[in-house]
Design an enzyme around this catalytic site. Structure first.
Site, mmCIF file in Angstrom:
data_model
loop_
_atom_site.group_PDB
_atom_site.id
_atom_site.type_symbol
_atom_site.label_atom_id
_atom_site.label_comp_id
_atom_site.label_asym_id
_atom_site.label_seq_id
_atom_site.Cartn_x
_atom_site.Cartn_y
_atom_site.Cartn_z
ATOM 1 N N CYS A 1 -47.339 33.511 3.710
ATOM 2 C CA CYS A 1 -48.273 33.328 4.386
ATOM 3 C C CYS A 1 -47.471 31.653 5.148
ATOM 4 C CB CYS A 1 -49.688 33.019 4.159
ATOM 5 S SG CYS A 1 -49.740 34.451 3.743
ATOM 6 N N GLY B 1 -18.316 22.529 -4.458
ATOM 7 C CA GLY B 1 -19.224 22.552 -2.342
ATOM 8 C C GLY B 1 -18.309 23.248 -1.831
ATOM 9 N N GLU C 1 -15.747 22.105 -10.221
ATOM 10 C CA GLU C 1 -17.164 22.726 -10.681
ATOM 11 C C GLU C 1 -17.950 23.475 -9.143
ATOM 12 O OE1 GLU C 1 -19.326 19.524 -13.331
ATOM 13 O OE2 GLU C 1 -19.596 19.548 -10.716
ATOM 14 N N PRO C 2 -17.370 24.660 -8.289
ATOM 15 C CA PRO C 2 -17.924 25.315 -7.492
ATOM 16 C C PRO C 2 -18.800 26.364 -8.089
ATOM 17 C CG PRO C 2 -16.124 26.519 -8.906
ATOM 18 C CD PRO C 2 -16.087 25.454 -9.436
HETATM 19 N N1 LLP Z 1 -22.077 19.975 -9.529
HETATM 20 C C1 LLP Z 1 -22.592 19.039 -8.500
HETATM 21 C C2 LLP Z 1 -22.758 17.980 -9.491
HETATM 22 C C3 LLP Z 1 -23.697 19.381 -7.921
HETATM 23 O O1 LLP Z 1 -24.784 18.556 -7.555
HETATM 24 C C4 LLP Z 1 -23.605 21.045 -6.651
HETATM 25 C C5 LLP Z 1 -24.323 21.443 -6.120
HETATM 26 C C6 LLP Z 1 -22.233 21.788 -7.354
HETATM 27 C C7 LLP Z 1 -21.257 21.394 -8.697
HETATM 28 C C8 LLP Z 1 -22.033 22.893 -7.272
HETATM 29 O O2 LLP Z 1 -21.901 23.044 -5.927
HETATM 30 P P1 LLP Z 1 -21.357 24.418 -4.750
HETATM 31 O O3 LLP Z 1 -19.755 24.846 -5.102
HETATM 32 O O4 LLP Z 1 -22.456 25.438 -5.367
HETATM 33 O O5 LLP Z 1 -21.765 23.993 -3.423
HETATM 34 N N2 LLP Z 1 -29.182 24.379 -2.838
HETATM 35 C C9 LLP Z 1 -28.708 23.649 -1.710
HETATM 36 C C10 LLP Z 1 -27.763 23.691 -2.898
HETATM 37 C C11 LLP Z 1 -27.532 21.847 -3.987
HETATM 38 C C12 LLP Z 1 -26.710 22.071 -4.330
HETATM 39 C C13 LLP Z 1 -26.405 20.674 -5.041
HETATM 40 N N3 LLP Z 1 -25.082 20.807 -5.623
HETATM 41 C C14 LLP Z 1 -27.916 24.821 -0.971
HETATM 42 O O6 LLP Z 1 -29.704 26.110 -1.202
HETATM 43 O O7 LLP Z 1 -27.704 25.225 -0.203
#
Ligand code: LLP
Length: 431
Positions: A353, A240, A282-283
């Site tokens: 569209c 996140g 978990e990035p």
């Molecule tokens: N770990 C878990 C359990 C998650 O659910 C997620 C993202 C991550 C790690 C990775 O998060 P990140 O580091 O990428 O922020 N489609 C949305 C983002 C959905 C994220 C879902 N989970 C967007 O385009 O912003």
């Protein structure tokens, strides 16, 4: 901001001319600078090594899941998190070591879990009671003692868009902590001889810009385990970490997020007299987002006097749904001359569209001509991963560049691909 260019004033990506890439591979085209990906992966690892704590950096591959990225992750010695049978299949096809995979998800199917156990996925992050039950049966059938973590919904709201915030209590993910479901799951998992329960997991959301949520989350997971009289081997705080899409975004460097998490957990381990647990992160977005950009060819325009200039490109919501879905903002540059003075503010629209088919809401650009190449920046996460064939547009190709070289890693879909799964309708009826 000064963009890297060559003697033709063209934008360069990983020392490769963006216009040449557009000509060679066509547009729209996703381009990733692999050295940036490696740099971020190494930066995350370096922080934990410097602090001398056990850790796992697990790339959340939902952000961009292709064989090539699993191969880069493996080369860099990081793990990967998967959330579907399809991601598992892709990782295995890429030759990724299944022991270094973790499997998240709130409704993993019997088939997905069976294959995961069969293939030796290292860690399954169990989300709910049904999964505890079916995974136990599957592990027993296969005579495997499966390493698991329990996913907790920690009741922490992150300051981000509601749809990408997952830590709040009203969430479909994980065992609820506040109502005692997490403790019940812990009791079941500890007793089950088909499981080796290694720790707890919680992910609070995505595109987060401050450290407090991560600190709270890490502390809460440690305190929760302690309250159950348990020393977990793993605390997984999810991903996140926010990135810069426009000049208005001010993300912290990776080190700040990671250091805050490390500090918190070192403190808790000392307070509870624990052996330091492994810290897992978990990035996804922060690893691939800034490293990717999408090249488009500029086409038509529509000027509405005193209201707006629309500049249309040859892609849109099919290759980047994020502006339409989350009102996400991006920035774009004219790849033919990214450092040229800007002359007008335009809205970059796609060719789909739908009125909401926008790629960049507001962008200052030099005067452009049809045929010029526009690069939308920081599209590396959740772009290709969320691409669709809406309007029966084929999905773009993906190219990796590194140190002046380039390679196609996902071919452009063809029209033939689009109908490959279609069948003719031949049912004979009486009417
Ligand atoms: N770990 C878990 C359990 C998650 O659910 C997620 C993202 C991550 C790690 C990775 O998060 P990140 O580091 O990428 O922020 N489609 C949305 C983002 C959905 C994220 C879902 N989970 C967007 O385009 O912003």
């Amino acid at each position: 901001m000064k963009y890297s260019t060559n003697t033709s004033q063209h934008l360069t990506i990983g020392h490769v001319d963006a216009i040449d890439l557009a000509q060679s591979y066509g547009t729209p085209l996703y381009v990733y600078d692999v050295s940036k990906i490696r740099h971020t992966m190494r930066a995350f690892k370096a922080i934990f090594e410097k602090e001398n704590v056990p850790y796992v950096v697990s790339y959340a591959s939902k952000a961009f899941a292709t064989k090539a990225i699993y191969q880069v992750a493996q080369q860099e010695g990081i793990h990967a998190d998967i959330v579907s049978g399809g991601e598992l299949y892709t990782a295995l096809k890429a030759g990724f070591d299944p022991k270094h995979l973790s499997f998240n998800g709130n409704n993993k199917s019997w088939d997905e879990l069976t294959v995961a156990v069969e293939k030796g996925v290292g860690t399954i992050i169990v989300d709910n009671f049904l999964e505890l039950q079916i995974l136990s049966e599957i592990a027993a059938q296969q005579n495997v003692k499966q390493d698991i973590l329990l996913r907790i919904s920690p009741g922490i709201s992150a300051h981000t868009h509601e749809f990408i915030s997952t830590g709040q209590q009203d969430s479909k993910f994980g065992f609820d902590l506040l109502t005692g479901q997490a403790k019940k799951a812990y009791d079941i998992a500890q007793k089950d001889e088909n499981f080796n329960l290694r720790g707890l997991h919680a992910h609070i959301g995505s595109q987060i810009f401050d450290v407090t949520g991560f600190e709270k989350n890490a502390a809460l997971l440690a305190e929760t385990a302690q309250s159950w009289g348990w020393q977990p081997a793993v605390i997984n705080v999810g991903g996140g970490f926010g990135i810069q899409y426009t000049s208005e975004d001010e993300p912290l460097p990776e080190s700040e997020y990671a250091n805050a998490i490390i500090r918190t957990l070192k403190g808790k381990a000392a307070e509870f007299d624990w052996k330091m647990p492994e810290i897992w992160i978990e990035p996804g977005r922060s690893i691939v987002g800034p490293a990717g950009q999408t090249l488009y060819t500029i086409g038509s325009r529509k000027d509405i006097p005193d209201l707006r200039h629309y500049l249309a490109v040859d892609g849109g919501m099919g290759d980047n749904i994020r502006p339409a879905l989350y009102e996400a903002n991006y920035s774009a540059v004219l790849a033919n001359n990214p450092n040229a003075p800007t002359e007008e503010v335009v809205r970059v629209a796609g060719k789909y569209c739908e009125s909401g088919d926008v790629l960049v809401w507001q962008q200052a650009l030099p005067k452009t001509q049809p045929g010029d190449i526009l690069s939308v920046l920081a599209t590396g996460a959740y772009g290709y991963a969320m691409a669709s064939n809406y309007n029966r547009n084929p999905r773009p190709a993906v190219v990796f560049v590194e140190e002046g070289k380039h390679q196609l890693v996902v071919a452009r879909e063809t029209y033939a691909n689009l109908t490959a799964l279609d069948k003719d309708y031949t049912l004979e009826t009486t009417s």
